[in-house]
Scaffold this motif. Structure first.
Motif, PDB file in Angstrom:
ATOM      1  N   LEU A 389      48.076  96.957  83.064  1.00  0.00           N
ATOM      2  CA  LEU A 389      47.265  97.328  84.222  1.00  0.00           C
ATOM      3  C   LEU A 389      46.399  98.553  83.913  1.00  0.00           C
ATOM      4  O   LEU A 389      45.235  98.619  84.332  1.00  0.00           O
ATOM      5  N   MET A 390      46.932  99.524  83.180  1.00  0.00           N
ATOM      6  CA  MET A 390      46.144 100.696  82.795  1.00  0.00           C
ATOM      7  C   MET A 390      45.043 100.322  81.810  1.00  0.00           C
ATOM      8  O   MET A 390      43.908 100.805  81.906  1.00  0.00           O
ATOM      9  N   TYR A 391      45.372  99.478  80.854  1.00  0.00           N
ATOM     10  CA  TYR A 391      44.421  99.035  79.822  1.00  0.00           C
ATOM     11  C   TYR A 391      43.214  98.343  80.459  1.00  0.00           C
ATOM     12  O   TYR A 391      42.058  98.637  80.117  1.00  0.00           O
ATOM     13  N   CYS A 392      43.485  97.461  81.398  1.00  0.00           N
ATOM     14  CA  CYS A 392      42.388  96.740  82.051  1.00  0.00           C
ATOM     15  C   CYS A 392      41.562  97.665  82.942  1.00  0.00           C
ATOM     16  O   CYS A 392      40.331  97.588  82.952  1.00  0.00           O
ATOM     17  N   GLU A 393      42.219  98.540  83.681  1.00  0.00           N
ATOM     18  CA  GLU A 393      41.476  99.476  84.530  1.00  0.00           C
ATOM     19  C   GLU A 393      40.521 100.317  83.694  1.00  0.00           C
ATOM     20  O   GLU A 393      39.348 100.503  84.049  1.00  0.00           O
ATOM     21  N   GLY A 394      41.007 100.831  82.572  1.00  0.00           N
ATOM     22  CA  GLY A 394      40.146 101.621  81.704  1.00  0.00           C
ATOM     23  C   GLY A 394      38.984 100.821  81.157  1.00  0.00           C
ATOM     24  O   GLY A 394      37.865 101.341  81.036  1.00  0.00           O
ATOM     25  N   GLY A 395      39.226  99.547  80.833  1.00  0.00           N
ATOM     26  CA  GLY A 395      38.156  98.697  80.330  1.00  0.00           C
ATOM     27  C   GLY A 395      37.016  98.553  81.320  1.00  0.00           C
ATOM     28  O   GLY A 395      35.836  98.624  80.950  1.00  0.00           O
ATOM     29  N   PHE A 396      37.358  98.366  82.593  1.00  0.00           N
ATOM     30  CA  PHE A 396      36.317  98.244  83.619  1.00  0.00           C
ATOM     31  C   PHE A 396      35.654  99.587  83.906  1.00  0.00           C
ATOM     32  O   PHE A 396      34.436  99.650  84.111  1.00  0.00           O
ATOM     33  N   ARG A 397      36.426 100.659  83.912  1.00  0.00           N
ATOM     34  CA  ARG A 397      35.814 101.973  84.181  1.00  0.00           C
ATOM     35  C   ARG A 397      34.851 102.366  83.068  1.00  0.00           C
ATOM     36  O   ARG A 397      33.836 103.024  83.320  1.00  0.00           O
ATOM     37  N   GLY A 398      35.143 101.953  81.836  1.00  0.00           N
ATOM     38  CA  GLY A 398      34.267 102.280  80.726  1.00  0.00           C
ATOM     39  C   GLY A 398      33.073 101.363  80.581  1.00  0.00           C
ATOM     40  O   GLY A 398      32.131 101.684  79.850  1.00  0.00           O
ATOM     41  N   GLY A 399      33.075 100.233  81.261  1.00  0.00           N
ATOM     42  CA  GLY A 399      31.925  99.332  81.250  1.00  0.00           C
ATOM     43  C   GLY A 399      31.926  98.295  80.154  1.00  0.00           C
ATOM     44  O   GLY A 399      30.984  97.492  80.066  1.00  0.00           O
ATOM     45  N   GLY A 400      32.945  98.266  79.307  1.00  0.00           N
ATOM     46  CA  GLY A 400      32.975  97.265  78.245  1.00  0.00           C
ATOM     47  C   GLY A 400      33.227  95.864  78.746  1.00  0.00           C
ATOM     48  O   GLY A 400      32.851  94.880  78.112  1.00  0.00           O
ATOM     49  N   ILE A 401      33.892  95.769  79.896  1.00  0.00           N
ATOM     50  CA  ILE A 401      34.097  94.495  80.564  1.00  0.00           C
ATOM     51  C   ILE A 401      33.589  94.616  81.988  1.00  0.00           C
ATOM     52  O   ILE A 401      33.495  95.710  82.543  1.00  0.00           O
ATOM     53  N   ASP A 402      33.269  93.484  82.572  1.00  0.00           N
ATOM     54  CA  ASP A 402      32.672  93.469  83.909  1.00  0.00           C
ATOM     55  C   ASP A 402      33.171  92.228  84.632  1.00  0.00           C
ATOM     56  O   ASP A 402      33.728  91.304  84.019  1.00  0.00           O
ATOM     57  N   VAL A 403      32.983  92.189  85.937  1.00  0.00           N
ATOM     58  CA  VAL A 403      33.297  90.988  86.711  1.00  0.00           C
ATOM     59  C   VAL A 403      32.036  90.580  87.461  1.00  0.00           C
ATOM     60  O   VAL A 403      31.279  91.422  87.948  1.00  0.00           O
ATOM     61  N   VAL A 404      31.801  89.284  87.498  1.00  0.00           N
ATOM     62  CA  VAL A 404      30.555  88.737  88.016  1.00  0.00           C
ATOM     63  C   VAL A 404      30.840  87.591  88.974  1.00  0.00           C
ATOM     64  O   VAL A 404      31.699  86.752  88.700  1.00  0.00           O
ATOM     65  N   GLN A 405      30.146  87.561  90.088  1.00  0.00           N
ATOM     66  CA  GLN A 405      30.068  86.359  90.919  1.00  0.00           C
ATOM     67  C   GLN A 405      28.704  85.728  90.708  1.00  0.00           C
ATOM     68  O   GLN A 405      27.686  86.412  90.607  1.00  0.00           O
ATOM     69  N   ALA A 406      28.687  84.407  90.616  1.00  0.00           N
ATOM     70  CA  ALA A 406      27.428  83.681  90.459  1.00  0.00           C
ATOM     71  C   ALA A 406      27.528  82.340  91.155  1.00  0.00           C
ATOM     72  O   ALA A 406      28.624  81.797  91.360  1.00  0.00           O
ATOM     73  N   THR A 407      26.376  81.808  91.538  1.00  0.00           N
ATOM     74  CA  THR A 407      26.291  80.486  92.157  1.00  0.00           C
ATOM     75  C   THR A 407      25.596  79.537  91.210  1.00  0.00           C
ATOM     76  O   THR A 407      24.521  79.859  90.692  1.00  0.00           O
ATOM     77  N   LEU A 408      26.207  78.391  90.962  1.00  0.00           N
ATOM     78  CA  LEU A 408      25.625  77.355  90.100  1.00  0.00           C
ATOM     79  C   LEU A 408      25.282  76.156  90.965  1.00  0.00           C
ATOM     80  O   LEU A 408      26.150  75.620  91.664  1.00  0.00           O
ATOM     81  N   VAL A 409      24.025  75.757  90.960  1.00  0.00           N
ATOM     82  CA  VAL A 409      23.571  74.661  91.811  1.00  0.00           C
ATOM     83  C   VAL A 409      23.286  73.439  90.949  1.00  0.00           C
ATOM     84  O   VAL A 409      22.555  73.528  89.952  1.00  0.00           O
ATOM     85  N   LYS A 410      23.871  72.299  91.330  1.00  0.00           N
ATOM     86  CA  LYS A 410      23.669  71.080  90.558  1.00  0.00           C
ATOM     87  C   LYS A 410      22.300  70.489  90.862  1.00  0.00           C
ATOM     88  O   LYS A 410      21.942  70.280  92.028  1.00  0.00           O
ATOM     89  N   GLU A 411      21.559  70.242  89.800  1.00  0.00           N
ATOM     90  CA  GLU A 411      20.220  69.668  89.971  1.00  0.00           C
ATOM     91  C   GLU A 411      20.309  68.264  90.541  1.00  0.00           C
ATOM     92  O   GLU A 411      21.295  67.564  90.358  1.00  0.00           O
ATOM     93  N   GLY A 412      19.258  67.858  91.180  1.00  0.00           N
ATOM     94  CA  GLY A 412      19.226  66.506  91.756  1.00  0.00           C
ATOM     95  C   GLY A 412      19.377  66.588  93.181  1.00  0.00           C
ATOM     96  O   GLY A 412      19.218  66.162  94.120  1.00  0.00           O
TER      97      GLY A 412
END
Length: 412
Positions: A389-412
């Protein structure tokens, strides 16, 4: 005199008198020189095994870490096995810190300069890559890897997640939000991305303990959740018992059938593995009706350093998520386009994940202190998860990892 003090005394005497340890000490100081050159932002204050102090970095503001380096063996482990060795050194008591999160944030912030010192080398790297390859996510491997992490048991996760049992980044949309409120905000944001209306059908790939299914069904949607975790499925079915429109199955994403108005997948892609990203995105495309939307929440790794990361095995892959790999956003977007999925409206909120992890860790520590974790998990296992839990928190605070929400729309 404790064991650590005696070891330092022996090390200092051996260094003054010459011999192999003195030679090793000089090698370790050169290793520290390389670390120093790699720290462009922030600082690392070290107390060395010989009792002396050394400051690395400190030229530009950034995370300020303090480490009590109790044995030179910790640096040897770091040099040979990267982040795996560094964890093993911590577990062995070879280093300690009043706030390891700051150390991990420092490494994350300076990832470009410190990438090589934090990776395994030589035969150790090849051995770990072989181990990781054996844990890849083919059909049988996926079930085994999911069970390794998620089937630790509901009684393990319940004391430290929010009451809704949501095990992914929360979205702290307003100041002062509780963890439960921030998790609900994240789930609502994902539902909003589907642009569905009451009566529409949604597939959730990797449904966890059913928090999204419950929210969406209460909003009038019909949701089918799939998972490979028997523990999660049982919890999800119990929480939605009697609710019309909720269903669950132990199903591999590759075996999905039927067509849906929308697909939701929250931090599932990281468990797939790069080799199977095309199959994962193809499954989403097949499940969507033309014009349908997929709402994804994914954890990403710095694009510029991804190949080095993907070519190694880190602490998370070895001890927490076998077979897993964070997402390279540019590659994922290209594969989505190859499957007729238009990537839209991405939103990055990595610091919210850092805050989520901080709150989980506070809950975890309280549960451990109160004896609320299942008795079969010994002190070493509890320490492993504290470190995770500490390792992951530090990773996000340092910016090396990130979390993203995105929308994917199926063509057609």
């Amino acid at each position: 005199m404790n064991a650590t003090t005696r070891e330092r005394g022996r090390a200092e005497r051996a260094t003054r008198g010459g011999g192999p340890l003195a030679l090793l000490a000089r090698i370790f100081h050169r290793q520290l020189d390389r670390l120093d050159r790699g720290i462009a932002e922030g600082s690392l204050e070290l107390l060395l095994p010989n009792g002396r102090a050394r400051l690395l970095g400190g030229r530009v503001d950034g995370p300020a870490a303090v480490v009590d380096l109790r044995s030179w063996r910790a640096l040897l482990r770091l040099a040979l096995s990267g982040s795996i060795g560094w964890y093993e050194a911590w577990a062995a008591g070879e280093w300690a810190s009043p706030d390891p999160v700051q150390l991990f944030a420092l490494f994350s912030r300076n990832r470009a300069g410190l990438a090589r010192p934090a990776r395994a080398t030589g035969p150790w790297r090849l051995a770990k890559r072989l181990w990781h390859w054996l844990r890849r996510n083919h059909r049988g491997g996926s079930r085994r890897n999911i069970q390794f992490h998620y089937d630790l048991g509901n009684d393990f996760y319940r004391p430290w997640l929010d009451a809704g049992m949501t095990y992914s980044s929360a979205l702290f949309a307003t100041a002062g939000s509780t963890l439960a409120e921030a998790q609900r905000a994240k789930l609502q944001a994902m539902l909003d991305r589907t642009a569905t209306v009451p009566g529409n059908a949604i597939l959730e790939i990797g449904c966890g303990w059913g928090s999204f299914v419950e929210l969406a069904v209460k909003a009038g949607r019909r949701v089918h959740g799939i998972t490979l975790s028997t523990e999660q499925k049982a919890w999800a079915e119990a929480r939605t018992a009697g609710m019309d429109g909720a269903s669950f199955a132990l199903t591999d994403y590759r075996d999905v059938t039927g067509h849906y108005d929308a697909v939701v997948s929250i931090e599932m892609a990281e468990a797939v593995g790069r080799q199977y990203w095309p199959a994962y995105l193809a499954a989403i495309a097949r499940a969507l009706k033309p014009g349908g939307r997929a709402a994804l929440q994914i954890i990403t790794f710095d694009d510029a350093l991804f190949e080095d990361y993907a070519g190694n095995v880190d602490f998370i892959q070895r001890y927490i998520f076998p077979g897993g790999l964070l997402i390279r956003e540019s590659e994922f977007r290209r594969l989505a386009a190859n499957n007729g999925l238009d990537w839209r409206d991405q939103f990055h909120f990595g610091l919210d994940y850092a805050e989520t992890l901080k709150r989980w860790r506070e809950n975890f520590e309280a549960a451990a202190s109160a004896g609320q974790l299942p008795a079969q998990f010994d002190a070493r296992f509890v320490a492993l998860w504290r470190y995770y839990l500490m390792y992951c928190e530090g990773g996000f605070r340092g910016g090396g990892i990130d979390v993203v929400q995105a929308t994917l729309v199926k063509e057609g």
